[in-house]
Scaffold this active site. Structure first.
Site, PDB file in Angstrom:
ATOM      1  N   GLY A 239      -3.470 -13.826 -21.944  1.00 17.43           N
ATOM      2  CA  GLY A 239      -3.356 -12.534 -22.083  1.00 17.43           C
ATOM      3  C   GLY A 239      -4.116 -11.360 -23.065  1.00 17.43           C
ATOM      4  O   GLY A 239      -4.827 -12.139 -23.953  1.00 17.43           O
ATOM      5  N   SER A 240      -3.100 -10.647 -23.448  1.00 13.80           N
ATOM      6  CA  SER A 240      -4.562  -9.865 -24.582  1.00 13.80           C
ATOM      7  C   SER A 240      -4.570 -10.639 -26.187  1.00 13.80           C
ATOM      8  O   SER A 240      -3.619 -10.822 -26.325  1.00 13.80           O
ATOM      9  CB  SER A 240      -4.085  -8.136 -24.419  1.00 13.80           C
ATOM     10  OG  SER A 240      -2.786  -8.118 -24.860  1.00 13.80           O
ATOM     11  N   GLY A 244      -0.657 -11.884 -27.503  1.00  7.74           N
ATOM     12  CA  GLY A 244      -0.956 -12.717 -28.348  1.00  7.74           C
ATOM     13  C   GLY A 244      -0.647 -13.295 -29.803  1.00  7.74           C
ATOM     14  O   GLY A 244       0.179 -14.178 -30.119  1.00  7.74           O
ATOM     15  N   GLU A 261      -4.099 -18.309 -25.090  1.00  7.17           N
ATOM     16  CA  GLU A 261      -5.582 -18.164 -24.302  1.00  7.17           C
ATOM     17  C   GLU A 261      -5.480 -16.826 -24.139  1.00  7.17           C
ATOM     18  O   GLU A 261      -4.929 -15.992 -23.329  1.00  7.17           O
ATOM     19  CB  GLU A 261      -5.619 -18.448 -23.160  1.00  7.17           C
ATOM     20  CG  GLU A 261      -6.500 -19.451 -22.744  1.00  7.17           C
ATOM     21  CD  GLU A 261      -7.244 -18.520 -22.112  1.00  7.17           C
ATOM     22  OE1 GLU A 261      -7.923 -17.645 -22.291  1.00  7.17           O
ATOM     23  OE2 GLU A 261      -6.963 -18.203 -20.724  1.00  7.17           O
ATOM     24  N   CYS A 295     -11.457 -13.654 -18.471  1.00  5.59           N
ATOM     25  CA  CYS A 295     -11.789 -13.556 -20.097  1.00  5.59           C
ATOM     26  C   CYS A 295     -12.589 -14.222 -20.424  1.00  5.59           C
ATOM     27  O   CYS A 295     -13.414 -14.269 -21.174  1.00  5.59           O
ATOM     28  CB  CYS A 295     -10.312 -14.288 -20.832  1.00  5.59           C
ATOM     29  SG  CYS A 295     -10.115 -15.941 -19.817  1.00  5.59           S
TER      30      CYS A 295
HETATM   31  C1  UN1 Z   1      -9.276 -16.399 -17.505  1.00  7.22           C
HETATM   32  O1  UN1 Z   1     -10.083 -14.967 -17.021  1.00  7.22           O
HETATM   33  O2  UN1 Z   1      -8.142 -15.968 -17.474  1.00  7.22           O
HETATM   34  O3  UN1 Z   1     -13.658 -19.845 -16.806  1.00  7.22           O
HETATM   35  C2  UN1 Z   1      -9.575 -16.832 -16.878  1.00  7.22           C
HETATM   36  C3  UN1 Z   1     -12.865 -18.904 -15.863  1.00  7.22           C
HETATM   37  C4  UN1 Z   1     -11.392 -18.985 -15.090  1.00  7.22           C
HETATM   38  C5  UN1 Z   1     -10.883 -19.482 -15.819  1.00  7.22           C
HETATM   39  C6  UN1 Z   1     -10.616 -17.496 -16.122  1.00  7.22           C
HETATM   40  N1  UN1 Z   1     -12.434 -21.165 -14.591  1.00  7.22           N
HETATM   41  O4  UN1 Z   1     -13.321 -18.178 -15.669  1.00  7.22           O
END
Ligand code: UN1
Length: 506
Positions: A239-240, A244, A261, A295
């Site tokens: 998440g953000s 985190g 992450e 992300c």
């Molecule tokens: C995310 O945005 O939390 O690499 C994960 C990617 C995807 C995972 C994104 N396999 O864009």
């Protein structure tokens, strides 16, 4: 949608009630899931109370005492069956993800495919989980290491990958012998419930003890229970960066482990030696796909000055082809943002770009006359890397174009943000590619050549540095974070020699 929900086990008025397999809920506050696609409520689920949470943890602890003794390949067999169940439900689950979260159906199906892939990966892993043997300095001694399960793994996941992130964690945790308590985003509880039901069904058929898979629903508070709980040795949070940091502090305060992450601010460097026929689709998918809510979304393009004008005009024409609309319709590239708060964040960032003196190559627009108030147009701005708005992650399809002259300068710009998740260079020049991948190159957890920043395969370790949190999930040896390492030394001699040659003389 009601038919799909019922095929996934979610029938009205049972959403959130006990599955008989650790989905504990007493009748309390309900959480309503609203689709950003058309602004309609889909269904509501009950939320977990502190008393429910206590029961979930106790059941999970009990389940762990049995589950840890199952041979890992047997646990893998259960995960294999989850993979089969996901194959059978791929269209339904992908459609629900698309409708509840707003990503295109293609991407909803792709997310379920990631779940299937991690199941396959975990099945293979269940026959590995290797430890080393190490040469002992003492005669007739054997030294080795073993990997043992940790216990309860808390998984906190975000709305943007409402099902895949859970699977990367849960499938590895399960083959490793751990049990999982999942706190999904309060914005996508139904996708989570569908997964819990699917797993519960497979578990029931295999006599897996109740408590190996649990779901708790609610707001951030439920996540805080996991972070603060010493009975949860590992918390994996996606998440953000703000969330985190709170998780990291709470978990570190009790010396637990965390996998974080968090945010990304991912850049693509387009060198003078780039093949634009590769770079353009990589940038457009990376920046506008999932409406900029990955992300790994491409947020910055750092372009060699000799290609800048060319890239700008080709990108603008490519953006003109993007279809924004109902993500369930074929041919639509970009669905809505998750909610109106996300639209406000998009508008605020646009405003900040303008006040910093930025100009738009592709104009931003909040789209009216759509079935919900969550649709925006992906946009491109000419910007400078140091502007506060460029330094932050805005979860929306806003792409910044930045110019460079020397590759070292481009790499410095790429690294000059607080986040360190994903990065790419488009070049056909070997020296440039290798410099980018070297110790003096990208500082991110993911660095690609002639591939965009998003859409990583599950086989590699996934995660990033700096404010991205440092955790690794999914492939490679990420499984090690879900286990504890034990070093064993066995003496099969008739003496008791001490290490380091110490003579104790008693
Ligand atoms: C995310 O945005 O939390 O690499 C994960 C990617 C995807 C995972 C994104 N396999 O864009």
């Amino acid at each position: 949608m009601q038919t799909i929900l019922s095929r996934l086990g979610i029938v009205s008025d049972n959403a959130g009630t006990s599955t008989g397999l650790s989905c504990w809920h007493s009748e309390t506050k309900r959480l309503t899931s609203v689709s950003p696609v058309d602004g309609q409520p889909i269904a509501s689920v009950t939320t977990t109370t502190p008393e429910d949470y206590e029961r979930v943890v106790q059941t999970a602890e009990k389940a762990f005492r049995t589950w840890r003794n199952w041979p890992a390949p047997r646990r893998g067999e259960v995960v294999r069956q989850i993979g089969e169940a996901l194959r059978a439900r791929k269209t339904d689950l992908g459609t629900l993800v698309s409708y509840e979260m707003g990503k295109s159906l293609q991407e909803g199906l792709g997310e379920v495919q990631e779940m299937i892939d991690i199941c396959d990966f975990a099945v293979g892993l269940s026959r590995q989980l290797y430890g080393l043997t190490i040469a002992s300095e003492r005669p007739a001694h054997r030294m080795m290491e073993q990997w043992h399960p940790l216990g309860i793994v808390g998984v906190i996941s975000a709305f943007n990958f409402p099902v895949a992130v859970w699977s990367w964690n849960a499938m590895l945790a399960w083959v490793c012998g751990d049990v999982v308590i999942w706190k999904p985003s309060e914005k996508t509880p139904l996708s989570a419930l569908a997964c819990q039901y699917l797993a519960a069904d497979v578990f029931k058929r295999n006599d897996v003890p109740e408590g190996v898979s649990s779901l708790i629903t609610g707001t951030a508070e439920a996540g805080q229970w996991l972070s603060a709980d010493p009975r949860v040795p590992l918390v994996s949070a996606t998440g953000s960066t703000r969330m985190g940091k709170a998780v990291a502090q709470a978990v570190a305060g009790r010396l637990g482990k965390s996998i974080l992450e968090l945010g990304g601010n991912n850049a693509i460097i387009v060198s003078e030696h780039a093949d634009l026929s590769l770079a353009i689709p990589g940038i457009v998918f990376g920046a506008a796909g999932t409406a900029g809510q990955r992300c790994t979304t491409t947020r910055r393009v750092i372009v060699h000055h000799s290609r800048y004008e060319e890239l700008k005009s080709v990108l603008a024409s490519a953006y003109a082809q993007l279809r924004v609309g109902n993500p369930l319709e074929e041919g639509v590239h970009v669905g809505p943002l998750i909610d109106e708060a996300a639209v406000s964040a998009y508008e605020a960032a646009v405003q900040q770009v303008r006040s910093a003196g930025g100009t738009f190559v592709v104009e931003p627009e909040v789209l009216r006359d759509y079935p919900s108030a969550c649709y925006v147009r992906p946009c491109i701005a000419e910007a400078e890397n140091h502007w506060p708005v460029v330094q932050q992650e805005t979860f929306a399809p806003i792409l910044y174009l930045i110019r460079y002259t020397a590759l070292e300068e481009a790499i410095d710009l790429q690294n000059a943000v607080p986040q360190g998740l994903s990065s790419s260079i488009f070049t056909h020049h070997l020296r440039e590619a290798e410099l980018f991948l070297s110790a003096a190159g990208s500082d991110c957890g993911i660095a690609n050549v002639n591939i965009g920043t998003s859409g990583a395969e599950i086989g590699g370790a996934f995660g990033g540095e700096k404010e991205t949190g440092g955790g690794r999930e999914s492939g490679s040896d990420a499984w090690k974070a879900y286990m504890r390492r034990q070093t064993n030394t066995v003496n099969y001699s008739t003496q008791l020699p001490l290490a380091q040659g110490i003579q104790f003389g008693v």
